[in-house]
Write a protein that holds these residues in place. Structure first.
Motif, PDB file in Angstrom:
ATOM      1  N   GLY A 237      -7.761   0.058 -38.104  1.00 29.88           N
ATOM      2  CA  GLY A 237      -7.178  -0.770 -37.059  1.00 29.88           C
ATOM      3  C   GLY A 237      -7.563  -0.386 -35.649  1.00 29.88           C
ATOM      4  O   GLY A 237      -6.718  -0.375 -34.749  1.00 29.88           O
ATOM      5  N   LEU A 238      -8.840  -0.086 -35.414  1.00 32.46           N
ATOM      6  CA  LEU A 238      -9.294   0.280 -34.076  1.00 32.46           C
ATOM      7  C   LEU A 238     -10.436  -0.630 -33.632  1.00 32.46           C
ATOM      8  O   LEU A 238     -11.227  -1.114 -34.446  1.00 32.46           O
ATOM      9  CB  LEU A 238      -9.796   1.733 -34.050  1.00 32.46           C
ATOM     10  N   ASN A 239     -10.510  -0.867 -32.342  1.00 33.29           N
ATOM     11  CA  ASN A 239     -11.717  -1.427 -31.756  1.00 33.29           C
ATOM     12  C   ASN A 239     -12.735  -0.300 -31.625  1.00 33.29           C
ATOM     13  O   ASN A 239     -12.392   0.809 -31.189  1.00 33.29           O
ATOM     14  CB  ASN A 239     -11.426  -2.003 -30.361  1.00 33.29           C
ATOM     15  N   LEU A 240     -13.969  -0.552 -32.017  1.00 30.77           N
ATOM     16  CA  LEU A 240     -14.995   0.491 -31.999  1.00 30.77           C
ATOM     17  C   LEU A 240     -16.274  -0.054 -31.386  1.00 30.77           C
ATOM     18  O   LEU A 240     -16.738  -1.139 -31.743  1.00 30.77           O
ATOM     19  CB  LEU A 240     -15.277   0.978 -33.420  1.00 30.77           C
ATOM     20  N   TYR A 241     -16.868   0.725 -30.464  1.00 29.12           N
ATOM     21  CA  TYR A 241     -18.117   0.337 -29.819  1.00 29.12           C
ATOM     22  C   TYR A 241     -19.041   1.545 -29.761  1.00 29.12           C
ATOM     23  O   TYR A 241     -18.600   2.674 -29.548  1.00 29.12           O
ATOM     24  CB  TYR A 241     -17.867  -0.155 -28.386  1.00 29.12           C
ATOM     25  N   PRO A 274      -5.928  -2.039 -30.942  1.00 26.84           N
ATOM     26  CA  PRO A 274      -5.676  -3.390 -30.425  1.00 26.84           C
ATOM     27  C   PRO A 274      -4.420  -3.477 -29.567  1.00 26.84           C
ATOM     28  O   PRO A 274      -4.322  -4.351 -28.709  1.00 26.84           O
ATOM     29  CB  PRO A 274      -5.532  -4.230 -31.699  1.00 26.84           C
ATOM     30  N   THR A 275      -3.468  -2.565 -29.795  1.00 32.14           N
ATOM     31  CA  THR A 275      -2.248  -2.562 -28.985  1.00 32.14           C
ATOM     32  C   THR A 275      -2.509  -2.138 -27.548  1.00 32.14           C
ATOM     33  O   THR A 275      -1.668  -2.342 -26.670  1.00 32.14           O
ATOM     34  CB  THR A 275      -1.198  -1.620 -29.599  1.00 32.14           C
ATOM     35  N   HIS A 302       0.156 -10.694 -38.208  1.00 26.70           N
ATOM     36  CA  HIS A 302       0.046  -9.379 -38.821  1.00 26.70           C
ATOM     37  C   HIS A 302       1.420  -8.730 -38.768  1.00 26.70           C
ATOM     38  O   HIS A 302       1.823  -8.189 -37.741  1.00 26.70           O
ATOM     39  CB  HIS A 302      -0.970  -8.492 -38.076  1.00 26.70           C
ATOM     40  N   ALA A 303       2.164  -8.805 -39.900  1.00 28.44           N
ATOM     41  CA  ALA A 303       3.512  -8.230 -39.957  1.00 28.44           C
ATOM     42  C   ALA A 303       4.334  -8.782 -38.784  1.00 28.44           C
ATOM     43  O   ALA A 303       4.537  -9.982 -38.685  1.00 28.44           O
ATOM     44  CB  ALA A 303       3.457  -6.711 -39.951  1.00 28.44           C
ATOM     45  N   HIS A 304       4.772  -7.902 -37.872  1.00 30.96           N
ATOM     46  CA  HIS A 304       5.618  -8.340 -36.765  1.00 30.96           C
ATOM     47  C   HIS A 304       4.829  -8.593 -35.487  1.00 30.96           C
ATOM     48  O   HIS A 304       5.415  -8.851 -34.434  1.00 30.96           O
ATOM     49  CB  HIS A 304       6.704  -7.300 -36.496  1.00 30.96           C
ATOM     50  N   THR A 305       3.503  -8.500 -35.565  1.00 30.72           N
ATOM     51  CA  THR A 305       2.670  -8.749 -34.397  1.00 30.72           C
ATOM     52  C   THR A 305       1.686  -9.876 -34.705  1.00 30.72           C
ATOM     53  O   THR A 305       1.581 -10.339 -35.834  1.00 30.72           O
ATOM     54  CB  THR A 305       1.886  -7.490 -33.982  1.00 30.72           C
ATOM     55  N   VAL A 306       0.947 -10.268 -33.692  1.00 28.56           N
ATOM     56  CA  VAL A 306      -0.084 -11.295 -33.841  1.00 28.56           C
ATOM     57  C   VAL A 306      -1.425 -10.661 -33.483  1.00 28.56           C
ATOM     58  O   VAL A 306      -1.568 -10.063 -32.413  1.00 28.56           O
ATOM     59  CB  VAL A 306       0.199 -12.510 -32.935  1.00 28.56           C
ATOM     60  N   ARG A 307      -2.395 -10.755 -34.396  1.00 27.32           N
ATOM     61  CA  ARG A 307      -3.741 -10.227 -34.147  1.00 27.32           C
ATOM     62  C   ARG A 307      -4.605 -11.342 -33.568  1.00 27.32           C
ATOM     63  O   ARG A 307      -4.740 -12.412 -34.163  1.00 27.32           O
ATOM     64  CB  ARG A 307      -4.320  -9.699 -35.461  1.00 27.32           C
ATOM     65  N   VAL A 308      -5.170 -11.092 -32.386  1.00 24.25           N
ATOM     66  CA  VAL A 308      -6.011 -12.071 -31.708  1.00 24.25           C
ATOM     67  C   VAL A 308      -7.440 -11.532 -31.670  1.00 24.25           C
ATOM     68  O   VAL A 308      -7.681 -10.428 -31.177  1.00 24.25           O
ATOM     69  CB  VAL A 308      -5.510 -12.343 -30.274  1.00 24.25           C
ATOM     70  N   ARG A 309      -8.354 -12.317 -32.207  1.00 26.49           N
ATOM     71  CA  ARG A 309      -9.778 -11.958 -32.167  1.00 26.49           C
ATOM     72  C   ARG A 309     -10.407 -12.682 -30.981  1.00 26.49           C
ATOM     73  O   ARG A 309     -10.319 -13.913 -30.881  1.00 26.49           O
ATOM     74  CB  ARG A 309     -10.448 -12.343 -33.477  1.00 26.49           C
ATOM     75  N   LEU A 310     -11.034 -11.929 -30.092  1.00 23.65           N
ATOM     76  CA  LEU A 310     -11.517 -12.471 -28.825  1.00 23.65           C
ATOM     77  C   LEU A 310     -13.019 -12.286 -28.691  1.00 23.65           C
ATOM     78  O   LEU A 310     -13.549 -11.180 -28.875  1.00 23.65           O
ATOM     79  CB  LEU A 310     -10.811 -11.767 -27.665  1.00 23.65           C
ATOM     80  N   THR A 313     -17.802  -9.958 -23.843  1.00 27.08           N
ATOM     81  CA  THR A 313     -18.841  -8.935 -23.717  1.00 27.08           C
ATOM     82  C   THR A 313     -18.213  -7.645 -23.210  1.00 27.08           C
ATOM     83  O   THR A 313     -18.106  -7.446 -22.000  1.00 27.08           O
ATOM     84  CB  THR A 313     -19.964  -9.401 -22.754  1.00 27.08           C
ATOM     85  N   PRO A 314     -17.683  -6.823 -24.139  1.00 25.81           N
ATOM     86  CA  PRO A 314     -17.802  -6.917 -25.600  1.00 25.81           C
ATOM     87  C   PRO A 314     -16.661  -7.732 -26.220  1.00 25.81           C
ATOM     88  O   PRO A 314     -15.632  -7.963 -25.576  1.00 25.81           O
ATOM     89  CB  PRO A 314     -17.686  -5.451 -26.018  1.00 25.81           C
ATOM     90  N   PRO A 315     -16.824  -8.144 -27.509  1.00 20.98           N
ATOM     91  CA  PRO A 315     -15.709  -8.765 -28.231  1.00 20.98           C
ATOM     92  C   PRO A 315     -14.625  -7.725 -28.484  1.00 20.98           C
ATOM     93  O   PRO A 315     -14.899  -6.516 -28.468  1.00 20.98           O
ATOM     94  CB  PRO A 315     -16.350  -9.229 -29.544  1.00 20.98           C
ATOM     95  N   VAL A 316     -13.390  -8.173 -28.731  1.00 17.39           N
ATOM     96  CA  VAL A 316     -12.294  -7.219 -28.853  1.00 17.39           C
ATOM     97  C   VAL A 316     -11.164  -7.822 -29.686  1.00 17.39           C
ATOM     98  O   VAL A 316     -11.012  -9.048 -29.754  1.00 17.39           O
ATOM     99  CB  VAL A 316     -11.782  -6.809 -27.438  1.00 17.39           C
ATOM    100  N   LEU A 317     -10.383  -6.955 -30.346  1.00 18.12           N
ATOM    101  CA  LEU A 317      -9.172  -7.351 -31.043  1.00 18.12           C
ATOM    102  C   LEU A 317      -7.968  -6.934 -30.215  1.00 18.12           C
ATOM    103  O   LEU A 317      -7.941  -5.823 -29.655  1.00 18.12           O
ATOM    104  CB  LEU A 317      -9.080  -6.672 -32.417  1.00 18.12           C
ATOM    105  N   ALA A 318      -6.961  -7.804 -30.148  1.00 15.58           N
ATOM    106  CA  ALA A 318      -5.734  -7.491 -29.420  1.00 15.58           C
ATOM    107  C   ALA A 318      -4.541  -7.787 -30.305  1.00 15.58           C
ATOM    108  O   ALA A 318      -4.516  -8.808 -31.007  1.00 15.58           O
ATOM    109  CB  ALA A 318      -5.647  -8.303 -28.130  1.00 15.58           C
ATOM    110  N   ASP A 319      -3.549  -6.904 -30.286  1.00 15.60           N
ATOM    111  CA  ASP A 319      -2.282  -7.135 -30.988  1.00 15.60           C
ATOM    112  C   ASP A 319      -1.215  -7.438 -29.942  1.00 15.60           C
ATOM    113  O   ASP A 319      -0.954  -6.620 -29.049  1.00 15.60           O
ATOM    114  CB  ASP A 319      -1.871  -5.902 -31.805  1.00 15.60           C
TER     115      ASP A 319
END
Length: 350
Positions: A237-241, A274-275, A302-310, A313-319
C-alpha cells in the motif's frame, strides 16, 4: 542443516524460472508473487513433482535434484507438503489420513495410528479421529493436512497457499494456529502465497518473485518499508517511484520531480503512503513541498476509505474519506492538485 535450492526450469511456452533459495533450520520463508510468477513451479520442484532443467536442490548433504545425474522422486524425499485443496482422502477418517504418510514409509499400523492420534491432539482435533474429510470444516481439514505432513517429521515442510480455501471468518484464527505450529517446527518451511498478510504474519523472511526471478527479499518489516517494485509497493500500500537524487530533489523516472526530507545522491527509490496525499480543487499555497496537477482516473471503496487513482507527472494513489469525495464532487476526469509533504516521504538507494 540448510536447504539450498538453485532452481532453473525452462518450459516450451517460453517461461523460465531462475530462483535461488536458502532456508535455515526453524526458519519460515514465504515465496510471494503474482499469479504466473513461478511460485507453485518452485514448490513442485522442491517436492520432487517436477524435475529441474538445471541447478541443484540440496538439504544438508543430501542432493535431491542435480540434472542430469541425480533426481530423487517425491516419495523418497524428506519433505511434507500441504496443498491448497489439502488433498485428503475422502474414504479415510481423519486419523487414517494422518497415519497415511507414516504407513507409506513402512511404519507398523499400530505405531502409525498412535503417532497420528498424538498429532490430531496437537492440532486440537482429537474429537474428530473418525470423521471423514467431507464432514470437516475448511479450518479442520487444513489442520488435518498439516498434521499429516508433520507426522512424518520431515526435514522440509512445503505449504502451497494453505489458507486460500478458508473463508474470512476462519482465516484469522487458523492463521494464528498455523503460526503457532510453525513456531514449534524445527525443520525448514517454505510457504507459497499470494496473500501479503499471510507472508507478513507467518514468515521470518520473504522472497518476492516476478516473472520467474527474485526481485526482492528480506525480513517482512524491511520489505514492507522499502519496496523495490510496483508489485511489492501495491501489496504493502505505498506509492513508489524510482529516480535520480541530487540533494533533496529527486527527478522521477518517467517524469516529475519530488522534494524529499533527507538529502541523497544517485539512483534512489521514493515511497510514501496514499494517506500522505492531499487533494485540492485549486493550486494551494503554504507548507506542502510537493504540489502537482492530477486528473482522477479511477475511484474505488477501500474498507472505510476511498482509494483514488490519479494520472499526473508522476501518477499517484490517494486515500481519502467519503466526505472528501462528496465535498469536492469527485469523479473520473476531475482535475485537482495533489500535495505531499517532504517529511512524509522515505528515500532509500535503488
Amino acid at each position: 542443516m540448510t536447504l539450498h535450492a538453485d532452481l532453473h526450469i525452462a518450459r516450451d511456452t517460453g517461461f523460465r524460472l531462475d530462483v535461488e533459495l536458502t532456508v535455515e533450520p526453524g526458519e519460515v520463508v514465504a515465496l510471494l508473487g503474482p499469479n504466473g510468477a513461478g511460485k507453485t513451479t518452485a514448490l513442485r520442484t522442491l517436492a520432487g513433482l517436477l524435475p529441474l532443467t538445471a541447478g541443484l536442490v540440496r538439504l544438508d548433504d543430501s542432493v535431491w535434484d542435480e540434472p542430469p545425474r541425480v533426481f530423487v522422486p517425491a516419495e523418497e524425499r524428506f519433505a511434507g507438503v500441504v496443498f491448497q485443496d489439502y488433498l485428503l482422502f475422502n474414504h479415510m477418517s481423519a486419523l487414517e489420513n494422518v497415519a497415511f504418510g507414516l504407513r507409506a514409509q513402512g511404519a507398523p499400523r499400530a505405531f502409525a495410528r498412535t503417532r497420528a492420534r498424538d498429532w490430531l491432539s496437537k492440532v486440537g482435533l482429537s474429537a474428530f479421529e473418525r470423521t471423514r474429510p467431507r464432514s470437516l470444516s475448511g479450518g479442520q481439514a487444513q489442520r488435518v493436512a498439516l498434521a499429516r505432513a508433520l507426522a512424518t517429521e520431515p526435514g522440509l515442510l512445503l505449504l502451497d497457499e494453505p489458507l486460500a480455501a478458508l473463508d474470512a471468518s476462519n482465516r484469522l484464527h487458523i492463521r494464528s494456529e498455523l503460526g503457532r505450529h510453525l513456531g514449534e517446527y524445527s525443520g525448514h518451511t517454505l510457504l507459497v502465497t499470494h496473500d501479503p498478510l499471510d507472508a507478513m504474519v507467518l514468515a521470518d523472511r520473504i522472497v518476492i518473485i516476478e516473472s520467474g526471478r527474485v526481485v526482492q527479499e528480506g525480513p517482512p518489516a524491511e520489505v514492507a518499508r522499502q519496496p523495490r517494485t510496483d508489485y511489492v509497493a501495491n501489496l504493502v500500500g505505498l506509492n513508489l517511484y524510482r529516480g535520480t537524487a541530487s540533494g533533496t530533489t529527486v527527478d522521477v523516472a518517467g517524469g516529475g520531480r519530488l522534494t524529499v526530507a533527507e538529502p541523497a545522491d544517485g539512483a534512489v527509490y521514493v515511497a510514501f503512503p496514499p494517506t500522505a496525499v492531499s487533494l485540492h480543487p485549486t493550486q494551494p499555497e503554504g507548507s506542502p513541498r510537493n504540489c502537482w496537477p492530477v486528473t482522477i482516473a479511477d475511484i474505488e471503496q477501500h474498507a472505510h476509505t476511498v482509494r483514488v487513482r490519479l494520472d499526473g507527472t508522476p501518477p499517484v494513489l490517494a486515500d481519502i474519506t467519503p466526505a472528501v469525495v462528496a465535498e469536492l464532487e469527485l469523479a473520473p476526469g476531475t482535475r485537482l492538485w495533489a500535495t505531499v509533504k517532504a517529511t512524509e516521504t522515505t528515500t532509500y538507494p535503488a
